[in-house]
Design a protein around this motif. Structure first.
Motif, mmCIF file in Angstrom:
data_model
loop_
_atom_site.group_PDB
_atom_site.id
_atom_site.type_symbol
_atom_site.label_atom_id
_atom_site.label_comp_id
_atom_site.label_asym_id
_atom_site.label_seq_id
_atom_site.Cartn_x
_atom_site.Cartn_y
_atom_site.Cartn_z
ATOM 1 N N ARG A 78 37.034 27.030 46.018
ATOM 2 C CA ARG A 78 37.058 27.512 47.398
ATOM 3 C C ARG A 78 37.717 28.877 47.519
ATOM 4 O O ARG A 78 37.438 29.613 48.487
ATOM 5 N N ASN A 112 34.839 31.707 47.154
ATOM 6 C CA ASN A 112 34.021 32.139 48.290
ATOM 7 C C ASN A 112 34.837 32.375 49.558
ATOM 8 O O ASN A 112 34.290 32.515 50.644
ATOM 9 N N GLY A 113 36.144 32.438 49.414
ATOM 10 C CA GLY A 113 36.991 32.819 50.545
ATOM 11 C C GLY A 113 37.265 31.715 51.545
ATOM 12 O O GLY A 113 37.829 31.971 52.607
ATOM 13 N N LEU A 114 36.912 30.468 51.223
ATOM 14 C CA LEU A 114 37.238 29.358 52.113
ATOM 15 C C LEU A 114 38.724 29.035 52.086
ATOM 16 O O LEU A 114 39.272 28.481 53.034
ATOM 17 N N VAL A 171 38.344 39.372 46.978
ATOM 18 C CA VAL A 171 38.020 38.414 48.040
ATOM 19 C C VAL A 171 39.081 38.390 49.134
ATOM 20 O O VAL A 171 38.767 38.319 50.333
ATOM 21 N N LEU A 204 33.450 39.402 55.383
ATOM 22 C CA LEU A 204 33.567 38.113 54.725
ATOM 23 C C LEU A 204 32.296 37.295 54.911
ATOM 24 O O LEU A 204 31.819 36.641 53.972
ATOM 25 N N ARG A 205 31.716 37.330 56.102
ATOM 26 C CA ARG A 205 30.483 36.591 56.343
ATOM 27 C C ARG A 205 29.332 37.133 55.496
ATOM 28 O O ARG A 205 28.533 36.370 54.950
ATOM 29 N N ARG A 247 29.773 35.952 51.931
ATOM 30 C CA ARG A 247 29.427 34.545 51.710
ATOM 31 C C ARG A 247 27.919 34.303 51.682
ATOM 32 O O ARG A 247 27.468 33.277 51.174
ATOM 33 N N LYS A 248 27.145 35.248 52.213
ATOM 34 C CA LYS A 248 25.695 35.113 52.116
ATOM 35 C C LYS A 248 25.244 35.091 50.663
ATOM 36 O O LYS A 248 24.215 34.493 50.333
ATOM 37 N N ILE A 284 26.812 33.692 48.232
ATOM 38 C CA ILE A 284 27.378 32.546 47.518
ATOM 39 C C ILE A 284 26.939 31.260 48.205
ATOM 40 O O ILE A 284 27.349 30.965 49.327
ATOM 41 N N PRO A 289 21.299 33.637 47.166
ATOM 42 C CA PRO A 289 22.636 33.919 46.639
ATOM 43 C C PRO A 289 22.608 34.339 45.173
ATOM 44 O O PRO A 289 21.695 33.969 44.421
#
Length: 332
Positions: A47, A50-52, A67, A75-76, A79-80, A82, A157
């Motif tokens: 996590r 992907n920056g979660l 990241v 950030l959005r 995430r596209k 990944i 991705p």
């Protein structure tokens, strides 16, 4: 490429450090396994990629992009690139298979025509085109995971993250999903990172791996080499440490690739050529991707040990002498 250097992650509400000084590199095109027992930190590390989940120290760069410096629209957009699939599929039960796969594209404003074309291409890829108009509740677990994979691929991705994606599936279904991941990796050139505690998953699809214990990487490298070397961290993970060994003689652990030789032929040939007898204490054949590995433990008399070691060296087999004391192991 994913480059992680001296990464540390602490849950601030509990002061619990779950990742400690993590450093690894995942090359483009790898199928990389993150393995360890429950609570080792592998899902948290996934996590972070992907920056979660944020991290306090160190660096985590994806294609040169740090990241932790991303936020908002950056950030959005990041995430596209990944995709992510989970153990529980996370499908919307009220929507059809088609609608579940199309949802990310709707959120990003794709036209109806582009969505339709992409959904049909992806459902064809995962082998579910005939199921596009049914609801998820009518599908098997493996079919649901295929839908989740198709949905994760909608944004084209570069990286696909899999968090225990086969843990809820039976062995036959697991193998079909793993074959699909191999196909995606090969045909779409997507880098795949797999979190799992299943060694069969790692051997079947991964080319590289890291073993985590208590938030630290204790072993990493080429999957084939790690399973041939049988390091202590791998043995602990498989629950095979602390093996009871004979009190006399020399005990050797032998690892080798099986190509054309039948199981046991090595030992028959060695016995005949050296004119010696020995005991096979343990033995197994394991599959690694399309290859087979032999992993055996034998015990020979002290007077024959030197001849056996020289024979193994000559044949190019890897061996390790085992002793009862934990510190007594040494690789040749």
């Amino acid at each position: 490429m994913i480059e992680i250097t001296n990464l540390q992650k602490t849950f601030e509400d509990s002061d619990l450090t779950v990742l400690k000084d993590i450093s690894l590199k995942i090359e483009d095109g790898d199928i990389y396994g993150l393995v360890g027992r429950s609570g080792a930190g592998k899902s948290t590390l996934l996590r972070c990629i992907n920056g979660l989940t944020g991290y306090q120290k160190g660096n985590l760069k994806v294609d040169g992009c740090e990241v932790k410096e991303l936020s908002g629209i950056r950030l959005r957009e990041f995430r596209k690139n990944i995709g992510m699939i989970f153990q529980q599929f996370s499908l919307l039960e009220r929507k059809t298979v088609y609608e579940n796969v199309a949802l990310p594209m709707e959120c990003w404003g794709w036209t109806r025509q582009k969505r339709d074309q992409k959904v049909k291409e992806l459902l064809e890829l995962v082998g579910l085109k005939e199921k596009m108009n049914v609801k998820p509740r009518t599908l098997s677990g493996g079919q649901k995971q295929r839908v989740a994979i198709a949905r994760a691929l909608t944004m084209d991705p570069k990286i696909l993250l899999c968090d225990e994606a086969t843990s809820a599936l039976d062995p036959k279904t697991t193998n079909s999903i793993l074959d699909l991941l191999l196909k995606i990796n090969k045909e779409l050139k997507i880098t795949i990172v797999i979190v799992t505690h299943q060694m069969s998953v790692v051997r079947r699809v991964c080319n590289k791996m890291s073993i985590l214990e208590n938030g630290k990487i204790v072993e990493q490298g080429d999957v084939r080499q790690i399973f041939l070397n049988q390091p202590a961290a791998l043995m602990r993970l498989m629950g095979e440490e602390g093996q009871t060994l004979p009190e006399t003689g020399c005990t050797l652990q032998i690892s080798y690739d099986i190509k054309e030789k039948a199981d046991g032929e090595l030992f028959t040939a060695m016995s005949e050529e050296l004119h010696i007898r020995f005991s096979v204490i343990d033995g197994k054949i394991q599959k690694y991707r399309e290859n087979m590995m032999g992993l055996f433990v034998i015990n020979v008399s002290d007077k024959d040990a030197v001849s056996v070691k020289q024979y193994l060296d000559k044949k190019g087999y890897q061996w390790k002498e085992l002793e009862q004391e934990k510190g007594g192991e040494s690789w040749d």
